[in-house]
Motif scaffolding. Structure first.
Motif, short mmCIF file in Angstrom:
data_model
loop_
_atom_site.label_atom_id
_atom_site.label_comp_id
_atom_site.label_asym_id
_atom_site.label_seq_id
_atom_site.Cartn_x
_atom_site.Cartn_y
_atom_site.Cartn_z
N LEU A 1 0.83 -1.20 0.00
CA LEU A 1 0.00 0.00 0.00
C LEU A 1 0.86 1.26 0.00
CD1 LEU A 1 -3.01 0.88 0.18
CD2 LEU A 1 -2.67 1.09 2.65
N THR A 2 0.46 2.24 -0.80
CA THR A 2 1.12 3.54 -0.83
C THR A 2 0.07 4.62 -0.59
OG1 THR A 2 2.78 2.78 -2.42
CG2 THR A 2 2.48 5.15 -2.21
N CYS A 3 0.37 5.55 0.29
CA CYS A 3 -0.57 6.62 0.64
C CYS A 3 -0.03 7.96 0.14
CB CYS A 3 -0.76 6.69 2.15
SG CYS A 3 -1.14 5.11 2.94
N THR A 4 -0.93 8.81 -0.33
CA THR A 4 -0.56 10.16 -0.74
C THR A 4 -1.53 11.15 -0.13
OG1 THR A 4 0.36 9.37 -2.85
CG2 THR A 4 -0.17 11.71 -2.69
N GLY A 5 -1.01 12.07 0.64
CA GLY A 5 -1.85 13.06 1.32
C GLY A 5 -1.09 13.66 2.48
N LYS A 6 -1.81 14.03 3.52
CA LYS A 6 -1.18 14.60 4.71
C LYS A 6 -0.33 13.54 5.40
CE LYS A 6 -2.38 16.10 9.38
NZ LYS A 6 -1.89 14.84 9.97
N ALA A 7 0.89 13.92 5.74
CA ALA A 7 1.78 12.99 6.43
C ALA A 7 1.32 12.81 7.88
CB ALA A 7 3.21 13.52 6.41
N PRO A 8 1.43 11.61 8.43
CA PRO A 8 1.08 11.40 9.83
C PRO A 8 1.88 12.35 10.74
CG PRO A 8 1.42 9.30 8.71
CD PRO A 8 1.88 10.37 7.77
N GLY B 1 8.42 9.49 3.54
CA GLY B 1 8.58 9.16 2.12
C GLY B 1 9.03 10.39 1.35
N SER B 2 8.26 10.75 0.33
CA SER B 2 8.58 11.91 -0.51
C SER B 2 7.57 13.01 -0.26
CB SER B 2 8.57 11.50 -1.99
OG SER B 2 8.80 12.62 -2.81
N CYS B 3 8.07 14.17 0.14
CA CYS B 3 7.22 15.33 0.40
C CYS B 3 7.22 16.23 -0.83
CB CYS B 3 7.73 16.10 1.62
SG CYS B 3 6.79 17.61 2.01
N GLY C 1 3.07 19.90 2.73
CA GLY C 1 2.55 19.63 1.39
C GLY C 1 1.95 18.24 1.34
N SER C 2 2.13 17.57 0.23
CA SER C 2 1.60 16.22 0.04
C SER C 2 2.71 15.21 0.22
CB SER C 2 0.99 16.09 -1.36
OG SER C 2 0.53 14.78 -1.59
N CYS C 3 2.46 14.21 1.05
CA CYS C 3 3.47 13.20 1.34
C CYS C 3 3.05 11.86 0.73
CB CYS C 3 3.64 13.05 2.85
SG CYS C 3 4.82 11.75 3.34
N THR C 4 3.97 11.23 0.02
CA THR C 4 3.74 9.88 -0.49
C THR C 4 4.58 8.93 0.33
OG1 THR C 4 3.29 10.69 -2.74
CG2 THR C 4 3.91 8.38 -2.51
N TYR C 5 3.91 8.00 1.00
CA TYR C 5 4.62 7.14 1.94
C TYR C 5 3.98 5.76 2.01
CZ TYR C 5 0.64 8.22 4.98
OH TYR C 5 -0.64 8.37 5.49
N GLU C 6 4.72 4.81 2.55
CA GLU C 6 4.20 3.47 2.81
C GLU C 6 3.87 3.38 4.29
OE1 GLU C 6 7.08 0.68 1.46
OE2 GLU C 6 6.93 1.30 -0.65
N GLY D 1 3.48 1.01 6.32
CA GLY D 1 4.11 -0.05 7.11
C GLY D 1 3.14 -0.95 7.84
N GLY D 2 2.17 -1.47 7.13
CA GLY D 2 1.21 -2.39 7.72
C GLY D 2 -0.03 -1.71 8.25
N ALA D 3 0.01 -0.39 8.41
CA ALA D 3 -1.16 0.34 8.88
C ALA D 3 -1.96 0.84 7.68
CB ALA D 3 -0.71 1.51 9.75
N GLU D 4 -3.06 1.54 7.95
CA GLU D 4 -3.87 2.11 6.88
C GLU D 4 -3.46 3.56 6.64
OE1 GLU D 4 -7.98 1.60 7.72
OE2 GLU D 4 -7.87 -0.59 7.84
N CYS D 5 -3.92 4.11 5.53
CA CYS D 5 -3.61 5.50 5.21
C CYS D 5 -4.36 6.44 6.13
CB CYS D 5 -3.98 5.80 3.75
SG CYS D 5 -3.04 4.88 2.52
N GLU D 6 -3.83 7.65 6.28
CA GLU D 6 -4.51 8.69 7.04
C GLU D 6 -5.84 9.04 6.36
OE1 GLU D 6 -3.08 10.97 9.89
OE2 GLU D 6 -2.46 8.88 10.12
N ALA D 7 -6.76 9.58 7.12
CA ALA D 7 -8.04 10.00 6.57
C ALA D 7 -7.82 11.02 5.45
CB ALA D 7 -8.92 10.60 7.66
N ASN D 8 -8.59 10.90 4.38
CA ASN D 8 -8.55 11.79 3.22
C ASN D 8 -7.31 11.59 2.34
OD1 ASN D 8 -10.98 13.07 4.01
ND2 ASN D 8 -9.83 14.41 5.40
N ALA D 9 -6.45 10.65 2.70
CA ALA D 9 -5.30 10.35 1.84
C ALA D 9 -5.74 9.39 0.74
CB ALA D 9 -4.17 9.73 2.65
N THR D 10 -5.07 9.47 -0.39
CA THR D 10 -5.34 8.56 -1.50
C THR D 10 -4.56 7.27 -1.29
OG1 THR D 10 -5.69 10.38 -3.05
CG2 THR D 10 -5.19 8.24 -4.00
#
Length: 438
Positions: free
Chosen positions: A183-190, A196-198, A257-262, A264-273
């Motif tokens: 899983l890869t998440c893109t949105g607000k960083a935790p 990952g990449s900001c 800004g927008s953070c693209t990150y993995e 690590g076994g958890a789910e993405c933050e709310a409103n993240a893609t």
């Protein structure tokens, strides 16, 4: 022109026999002589591939192939037009005279020379532009539709195409992907801490390295400074303030800004893609387009090239964000620096669009190669199959004759598209050669 050789196929006697026998048993009430022939569908259409008409033969697999030729040709023309338009825009900004009348190669050479002169006059040590590869998304729906249109033996409701990359997925699938580490998440960083990449603003309350534009204090050499001496460019030391990461990068502070990150076994933050690499997962439905390639549905051999080509023609590529590094010449005054920055923003937008067009053209080129390889056999193979099945009646015979008449048009369309793609890719390469780090 692309030569399409069908002489080694023993098909012309089949057509002749089918046509002669068909004329002898013409359908009742349908006089094949004079104007009635057209009403009965016993003549070739007035328009062909050159005019965008793929409905030539009435044989599904052949007309689907013609449709793929048109789709790929039109994609090549459209995207090559984008490259030309962006080149002309850059030429206008460089005040190159007569650019509208230039051929593509001449225009690209003039733009490349103009860019080098622009950088030499304003900068010390040239310019470096870095970026991630444009993101290209394939349409799964386009692949499925192409298969349904070509292969009459396939149940449209059972056709499936496989995404060989990543795509947005449902919450249930996202949870499965998270457990498998796909899983890869893109949105607000935790907690605004990006592992990952900001992309966007990275706030640096403490001095840290900045691979983008440093706005604040630079402990080393800053490529561009404000009137108050603060940094507003690339910093070869440590930056304190904000780091603008236009092309994404590591953020040693607070990623706003927008953070693209993995996760690590958890789910993405709310409103993240949430995007999942589904290439190794069976029966996963993407919630949108596929970032990567699409493996077309299983279709008959005569439909394979058409389906793959239409899928490639439907791919859409997004212009990438660019990160620019440069150092103004010591003799350049504040007004000249401001003018260069304004010009640079326009150039970045146009160059980014050219990079996306180039990525799209790479896929179109693959589609062209597949169509060229298949062009010599599609019509003859269909004729042999129809003959073997005993379906060569009058109307089919005439339709196949119409298809043979379009063979030269297929070669012309593919040759023109190939020339257009090759020239446009070369033009993008010439302009790209004027900058480094791409």
């Amino acid at each position: 022109m692309v030569d399409i050789d069908i002489r080694n196929k023993n098909i012309l006697p089949f057509l002749a026999c089918g046509l002669i026998s068909g004329l002898a048993v013409a359908s009742p009430g349908c006089d094949a002589v004079g104007d009635l022939a057209k009403e009965c569908g016993l003549v070739c259409p007035d328009t062909g591939i050159a005019d965008g008409n793929a409905s030539i033969s009435g044989v599904v697999s052949i007309d689907s192939f013609f449709g793929a030729v048109i789709a790929v040709r039109d994609a090549a023309v459209s995207v090559s037009g984008t490259v030309r338009a962006e080149l002309e825009g850059i030429a206008a900004s460089l005040e190159i005279e007569g650019y509208a009348e230039m051929g593509l190669d001449e225009l690209a050479n003039e733009v490349a020379a103009g860019l080098e002169a622009k950088f030499s006059a304003n900068l010390q040590g040239g310019i470096s532009i870095s970026y991630e590869a444009p993101k290209c998304e394939a349409s799964i729906e386009a692949s499925v539709q192409a298969a349904a249109e070509c292969d009459v033996d396939v149940d449209p409701g059972s056709i499936e195409a496989q995404c060989m990359g990543s795509c947005e997925v449902s919450a249930d699938v996202a949870a499965e992907c998270a457990a498998e580490g796909n899983l890869t998440c893109t949105g607000k960083a935790p907690d605004f801490e990006c592992e990952g990449s900001c992309e966007g603003t990275c706030k640096l309350d403490a001095a840290a390295s900045c691979s983008g534009t440093c706005n604040g204090t630079c402990s080393g050499t800053c490529s561009s400074e404000n009137a108050d001496g603060s940094c507003a460019g690339s910093c070869d030391g440590m930056c304190e303030g904000t780091c603008q990461l236009e092309a994404g990068g590591e953020c040693g502070g607070r990623c706003e800004g927008s953070c693209t990150y993995e996760p690590g076994g958890a789910e993405c933050e709310a409103n993240a893609t949430a995007k999942c690499d589904v290439s190794a997962m069976a029966e996963v439905e993407c919630q949108g387009k596929c970032e990567g390639s699409v493996e077309p549905p299983e279709v008959s051999a005569e439909c394979q090239a058409s389906v793959e080509a239409k899928a490639e023609a439907s791919v859409e590529c997004t212009p990438p964000s660019l990160s620019v590094t440069y150092q103004f010449a010591a003799s350049l005054d504040a007004d000249a620096q401001a003018e260069f920055r304004i010009w640079l923003e326009g150039f970045k937008a146009r160059f980014s669009a050219m990079l996306a067009a180039s990525a799209k053209l790479d896929g179109v080129n693959v589609a062209l190669e597949g169509l060229i390889d298949a062009a010599g056999s599609v019509v003859p193979d269909a004729i042999e199959q129809i003959q073997a099945e005993g379906g060569l009646d009058l109307k089919v015979s005439i339709g196949l004759g119409c298809a043979l008449d379009e063979v030269d048009a297929v070669g012309t369309a593919l040759a023109d598209a190939s020339t257009s793609v090759t020239g446009s890719l070369s033009a993008v390469g010439m302009v790209g050669g004027s900058v480094t780090g791409g």
